[in-house]
Design a protein around this motif. Structure first.
Motif, short mmCIF file in Angstrom:
data_model
loop_
_atom_site.label_atom_id
_atom_site.label_comp_id
_atom_site.label_asym_id
_atom_site.label_seq_id
_atom_site.Cartn_x
_atom_site.Cartn_y
_atom_site.Cartn_z
N LEU A 161 13.98 -135.13 37.11
CA LEU A 161 15.00 -135.06 38.16
C LEU A 161 15.16 -133.61 38.63
CD1 LEU A 161 17.15 -136.34 39.92
CD2 LEU A 161 18.76 -136.17 37.99
N TRP A 162 15.16 -132.68 37.69
CA TRP A 162 15.27 -131.27 38.06
C TRP A 162 14.11 -130.87 38.96
CZ3 TRP A 162 12.68 -126.72 38.03
CH2 TRP A 162 13.42 -125.54 38.16
N VAL A 163 12.89 -131.29 38.59
CA VAL A 163 11.70 -130.94 39.37
C VAL A 163 11.76 -131.55 40.76
CG1 VAL A 163 9.22 -131.33 39.57
CG2 VAL A 163 10.18 -130.48 37.43
N SER A 164 12.20 -132.79 40.86
CA SER A 164 12.23 -133.45 42.16
C SER A 164 13.18 -132.74 43.12
CB SER A 164 12.63 -134.92 42.01
OG SER A 164 13.99 -135.05 41.62
N ILE A 165 14.30 -132.26 42.60
CA ILE A 165 15.23 -131.52 43.45
C ILE A 165 14.65 -130.15 43.80
CG2 ILE A 165 17.51 -130.46 43.59
CD1 ILE A 165 17.62 -133.48 43.70
N ALA A 166 14.12 -129.45 42.81
CA ALA A 166 13.57 -128.12 43.05
C ALA A 166 12.40 -128.16 44.02
CB ALA A 166 13.14 -127.49 41.72
N ALA A 167 11.57 -129.19 43.93
CA ALA A 167 10.38 -129.27 44.78
C ALA A 167 10.74 -129.61 46.21
CB ALA A 167 9.42 -130.31 44.21
N SER A 168 11.74 -130.47 46.41
CA SER A 168 12.09 -130.88 47.77
C SER A 168 12.90 -129.80 48.49
CB SER A 168 12.87 -132.19 47.75
OG SER A 168 14.04 -132.08 46.98
N LYS A 169 13.62 -128.95 47.72
CA LYS A 169 14.37 -127.81 48.25
C LYS A 169 15.23 -128.19 49.46
CE LYS A 169 10.84 -124.52 46.73
NZ LYS A 169 11.47 -124.20 45.46
N PRO A 170 16.12 -129.16 49.33
CA PRO A 170 16.98 -129.52 50.46
C PRO A 170 18.24 -128.66 50.56
CG PRO A 170 17.40 -130.99 48.63
CD PRO A 170 16.35 -130.00 48.15
N GLY A 171 18.06 -127.34 50.40
CA GLY A 171 19.23 -126.46 50.43
C GLY A 171 20.10 -126.61 49.21
N LEU A 172 19.53 -127.13 48.15
CA LEU A 172 20.26 -127.33 46.89
C LEU A 172 19.56 -126.58 45.77
CD1 LEU A 172 20.92 -131.17 47.07
CD2 LEU A 172 22.64 -129.38 47.34
N TRP A 173 20.35 -125.94 44.92
CA TRP A 173 19.77 -125.27 43.76
C TRP A 173 20.14 -126.05 42.51
CZ3 TRP A 173 16.24 -121.51 43.96
CH2 TRP A 173 15.83 -120.97 42.73
N PRO A 174 19.13 -126.54 41.76
CA PRO A 174 19.43 -127.30 40.53
C PRO A 174 19.67 -126.38 39.34
CG PRO A 174 17.07 -127.31 40.93
CD PRO A 174 17.68 -126.52 42.06
N LEU A 175 20.61 -126.77 38.51
CA LEU A 175 20.94 -126.02 37.31
C LEU A 175 21.04 -126.98 36.13
CD1 LEU A 175 23.83 -123.81 38.69
CD2 LEU A 175 21.56 -122.99 38.09
N VAL A 176 20.67 -126.50 34.97
CA VAL A 176 20.92 -127.22 33.73
C VAL A 176 22.26 -126.73 33.19
CG1 VAL A 176 20.12 -127.67 31.40
CG2 VAL A 176 18.46 -127.47 33.25
N LEU A 177 23.16 -127.65 32.94
CA LEU A 177 24.53 -127.30 32.53
C LEU A 177 24.78 -127.72 31.08
CD1 LEU A 177 26.50 -128.51 35.67
CD2 LEU A 177 25.64 -126.21 35.21
#
Length: 245
Positions: free
Chosen positions: A37-53
């Motif tokens: 899930l982290w990779v899918s968000i990071a790869a698509s880069k829809p103006g969102l920065w993923p973080l592990v919390l």
């Protein structure tokens, strides 16, 4: 564009948007994060920065305070902090071999890996160490800005303006291929590093910058209580962690 607008249309697991003071916002998953899930968000880069919390963070109770990166200059900030902390520390051995004098900045270093790939490796490592960690999403195009936008204030006991910390991490993004990967609780920051120092001399200068930003990394270390020992751990190290007491 608001966080909610950037989230629209994404296939996400159950989660919620957390609002803090000063307009800070952060989406947090209800369940554990996954590397995919982290990779899918990071790869698509829809103006969102993923973080592990990590667990028990300020996103649990809205203790988030927005900050502005502003026009802070790391070339001013890091030497200023260095002199403040060496003034507090009566033991010159802690900052040997430099003593009390600011040694200058580390040079920009060549990349030894792809920044995105190095970031993913750290994500996998963090999740492997604590599979309860969750996913956070912030409306930002770079990790340093994500810290300001989400309102995390981990270094507050040392630096009252998180925008100053953000300025330093922005600079590290450029010089060392750093990426903000995760935060744990109120006090710990994880960065991946695509251009770590490869020699002890370079590592000493990087260590000096780390001390200026986060002296607790050295002051509170049991196995690296001096700058020289801490630098030895940085050689080839592609993950940096910072902990503020």
């Amino acid at each position: 564009m608001s966080l909610e607008e950037r989230l629209d249309g994404l296939a996400l697991p159950p989660g919620e948007v957390v609002h803090g003071d000063g307009g800070s916002t952060l989406w947090v998953s209800h369940g554990p994060a996954t590397p995919d899930l982290w990779v899918s968000i990071a790869a698509s880069k829809p103006g969102l920065w993923p973080l592990v919390l990590g667990q028990d963070g300020p996103w649990e109770n809205g203790e988030l305070v927005g900050a502005e990166p502003g026009q802070h200059d790391p070339a001013v900030l890091l030497p200023k902090w260095w002199y403040e902390y060496v003034e507090e520390d009566e033991d010159d051995d802690v900052t040997a071999p430099f003593g009390r004098d600011w040694p200058g900045f580390a040079p920009a270093l060549p990349f030894s890996g792809d920044p995105d790939g190095v970031a993913f490796a750290l994500v996998s490592s963090l999740l492997g160490g604590d599979p309860r960690m969750r996913l956070g999403l912030v409306a930002a195009d770079r990790g340093a800005d994500a810290l300001a936008e989400m309102g995390w204030s981990g270094p507050a006991n040392y630096v009252g303006d998180m925008g100053e910390v953000v300025a330093v991490i922005r600079d590290w993004e450029e010089r060392f291929g750093a990426r903000v990967v995760g935060v744990q609780g109120h006090d710990t920051l994880h960065l991946s590093v695509a251009a770590p120092p490869q020699t002890h001399d370079d590592a000493l200068l990087v260590a000096a910058e780390h001390f200026a930003l986060c002296p607790d990394n050295i002051w509170s270390s049991l196995d690296a209580p001096t700058l020289d020992a801490y630098a030895a751990r940085l050689v080839g190290q592609d993950a940096w962690a910072f902990w503020w007491d």
